[in-house]
Design a protein around this motif. Structure first.
Motif, PDB file in Angstrom:
ATOM      1  N   ASP A  33      45.546 -33.235 -36.643  1.00 32.46           N
ATOM      2  CA  ASP A  33      44.380 -32.791 -35.890  1.00 32.46           C
ATOM      3  C   ASP A  33      43.530 -33.986 -35.484  1.00 32.46           C
ATOM      4  O   ASP A  33      43.238 -34.862 -36.301  1.00 32.46           O
ATOM      5  N   GLN A  35      40.011 -35.517 -33.942  1.00 31.46           N
ATOM      6  CA  GLN A  35      38.585 -35.299 -33.685  1.00 31.46           C
ATOM      7  C   GLN A  35      38.098 -36.394 -32.746  1.00 31.46           C
ATOM      8  O   GLN A  35      38.358 -37.571 -32.972  1.00 31.46           O
ATOM      9  N   SER A 205      38.273 -31.617 -29.991  1.00 29.80           N
ATOM     10  CA  SER A 205      39.368 -31.836 -30.943  1.00 29.80           C
ATOM     11  C   SER A 205      40.645 -31.195 -30.436  1.00 29.80           C
ATOM     12  O   SER A 205      40.622 -30.317 -29.567  1.00 29.80           O
ATOM     13  N   ASN A 207      44.197 -29.537 -32.148  1.00 35.22           N
ATOM     14  CA  ASN A 207      44.787 -29.074 -33.397  1.00 35.22           C
ATOM     15  C   ASN A 207      46.247 -28.710 -33.211  1.00 35.22           C
ATOM     16  O   ASN A 207      46.637 -28.176 -32.173  1.00 35.22           O
ATOM     17  N   ARG A 296      42.368 -21.112 -37.909  1.00 37.19           N
ATOM     18  CA  ARG A 296      42.406 -22.554 -37.622  1.00 37.19           C
ATOM     19  C   ARG A 296      41.012 -23.180 -37.721  1.00 37.19           C
ATOM     20  O   ARG A 296      40.869 -24.322 -38.140  1.00 37.19           O
ATOM     21  N   ARG A 300      40.029 -26.221 -39.912  1.00 36.08           N
ATOM     22  CA  ARG A 300      39.475 -27.385 -39.206  1.00 36.08           C
ATOM     23  C   ARG A 300      38.160 -27.839 -39.825  1.00 36.08           C
ATOM     24  O   ARG A 300      37.931 -29.030 -40.032  1.00 36.08           O
ATOM     25  N   LYS A 304      37.583 -31.389 -41.614  1.00 39.63           N
ATOM     26  CA  LYS A 304      36.576 -32.323 -41.109  1.00 39.63           C
ATOM     27  C   LYS A 304      35.606 -32.713 -42.209  1.00 39.63           C
ATOM     28  O   LYS A 304      35.230 -33.870 -42.355  1.00 39.63           O
TER      29      LYS A 304
END
Length: 527
Positions: A33, A35, A205, A207, A296, A300, A304
């Motif tokens: 993922d 960011q 972001s 994913n 998700r 996420r 994070k």
């Protein structure tokens, strides 16, 4: 093996780094993922740095750091830090095993160790996602139940784009650049998101970016994007990419080569976040994607927080969405603490050394012990905290609350009050994560941190205390001996023990270390 390019962001230079290490052709398998912390704009200089962090037989992790520099102010900012997995293309039927990465710096060793943890997260992601989806499916499982007033149909957000792969879009092997596919995916996803916000959305972001198969020059790539769900100030767009060669195009036989979920937000002229309208799925598959977006998001947010938080907070709520990331954080925090420079020896006694490390107001402790026991035996004994009472007087009781997996357990511990304080007894709820080494030069690891369990709230009988970061690293020295390091990032509860030990009024740390050595050697002799 660090490469820098001041150019457009693409996976091309990263692929070259992977192929330089492998010595053969490599293909991107997935991206963790991503960011985005800053947006890169026209006229700014983008720098991409990439290096192989670790090789896993036929695959490798490549770390990528992207920065942007303003040519007028000379200010440089981080755009993103990401990790890509590359797989070696076999030559015929023969599999090629990769050479180990040469580690040249302390940072190399650190990333090399953490690459293993990141791989564990990748492998466990699907299981976590499926568990969360099962929870969601118990709620709304049919599109007829979605009756939000003013909700926008997801059908209105569907966007399709077709691209022809031409030579500039491909690498020297004729395969389409992963970065080019990502750029096309972003473009179609941005159009889909803009149909809800009626403005120019910003990508925040990406994913679950997966490469399921290659595409080559001459292929037609069909991109389908649709909004899966909205979350007040953000929107998730799912994109699926299918490839066709000429024959497949005529027969309508698609190859699914890529998929990803892109998260956007949007701001007004004042820089304030815009609110997205609610959406309504119109098919059973739309309901699945709607709930998938919720799952998700939970993963996420957990990722994070655990991977990018500036400060490690001990009272993390233990739940399904963040278990893998809390385990990663547990191991990573201990690994970072052990790798810090500036440890100073404050006491030496027989086979025991006590080290301290000061970083601002944070004081950490390291105890080094020489033990005449095989490293794997010491690891087995030290990672089972139900044995801790046999050598550590600070443990009154210890019980397993949850056996999450073979390598992760949650314990409830009670402890006497700190010396010379007159406080009430303490209790802890801790996560213990253990890892075995993949290479002989690596240590066994037992990491400890406090967590919050809703089923175990604080009680009036004990003072709920915390462990910020603690644990063991165990290095093998021979078949019958090892070197054990104990680490603890000190909390106010533990400062009296350290102060008393350093001033000589109480040898609690040395005594506990001696009891630990005695326990390991006695138990080890019976194994």
């Amino acid at each position: 093996m660090v490469c820098c390019w001041s150019s457009v962001v693409t996976l091309c230079p990263v692929s070259l780094v992977a192929e330089k290490h492998a010595g053969v052709s490599c293909v991107t398998a997935s991206m963790d993922d991503i960011q985005f912390e800053e947006a890169a704009r026209v006229g700014q200089v983008i720098t991409i740095k990439a290096k192989v962090n670790r090789a896993f037989k036929t695959s490798m992790e490549v770390g990528i750091k992207v920065t942007v520099q303003d040519v007028l102010t000379n200010v440089e900012k981080i755009v993103s830090v990401a990790y890509a997995t590359y797989v070696v293309k076999p030559v015929g039927a023969k599999k090629i095993e990769l050479e180990p990465v040469k580690l040249l710096s302390a940072e190399d060793h650190l990333e090399h160790a953490l690459a293993t943890e990141r791989k564990r997260i990748r492998l466990g992601y699907q299981e976590v996602f499926q568990n969360l989806m099962q929870e969601s499916n118990k709620e709304d499982d049919h599109y007829d139940t979605f009756e939000e007033q003013d909700a926008v149909s997801t059908d209105l957000t569907h966007v399709q784009s077709i691209e022809l792969v031409q030579p500039p879009h491909a690498n020297h092997h004729g395969n389409t650049f992963g970065g080019q596919i990502m750029a096309w995916m972003e473009a179609v996803a941005r159009i889909s998101a803009s149909r809800l916000c009626r403005s120019y959305p910003n990508l925040k972001s990406v994913n679950m970016f997966k490469f399921w198969g290659p595409s080559v020059v001459g292929d037609r790539l069909v991109f389908n994007a649709v909004v899966n769900n909205t979350f007040q100030n953000s929107v998730e767009v799912g994109v699926r990419v299918e490839a066709y060669n000429c024959e497949e195009w005529i027969k309508n036989q698609a190859r699914h080569i890529n998929s990803a979920f892109l998260i956007f937000n949007s701001v007004n002229d004042k820089g304030e976040l815009l609110t997205f309208p609610k959406i309504k799925p119109t098919t059973k598959d739309g309901v699945r994607r709607y709930h998938g977006a919720i799952a998700r998001k939970r993963i996420r947010l957990a990722r994070k927080y655990m991977l990018y938080a500036k400060e490690d907070k001990p009272y993390d709520l233990w739940e399904k969405s963040n278990q893998a990331y809390m385990s990663y954080s547990n191991i990573a925090t201990l690994t970072y603490l052990a790798a810090k420079p500036g440890w100073e020896v404050t006491s030496t006694l027989n086979n025991i050394k006590i080290w301290t490390h000061e970083d601002g107001d944070v004081l950490s402790l390291k105890v080094e012990m020489q033990v005449k026991t095989a490293s794997h035996v010491a690891f087995s004994l030290l990672s089972n905290f139900t044995y801790r009472q046999q050598w550590d007087k600070r443990f009154l009781t210890c019980e397993v609350l949850q056996a999450v997996s073979e390598d992760d357990k949650i314990y409830y511990i009670t402890s006497p009050p700190p010396p010379m304080t007159g406080h009430q007894p303490r209790d802890f709820v801790i996560l213990v994560s253990r890892r075995q080494p993949l290479e002989p030069s690596e240590p066994y690891i037992v990491a400890v941190k406090s967590v919050t369990l809703t089923s175990m709230p604080p009680s009036s009988e004990h003072c709920r205390s915390e462990i910020l970061c603690a644990g063991f690293q165990i290095y093998s020295e021979s078949s019958s001996s090892c070197r054990v390091y104990y680490f603890n990032q000190m909390t106010p509860d533990l400062i009296p023990y350290l102060a008393a030990s350093l001033t000589g009024s109480l040898n609690s740390i040395e005594d506990t270390a001696l009891e630990c050595i005695k326990f390991l050697e006695l138990k080890g002799s019976k194994c």
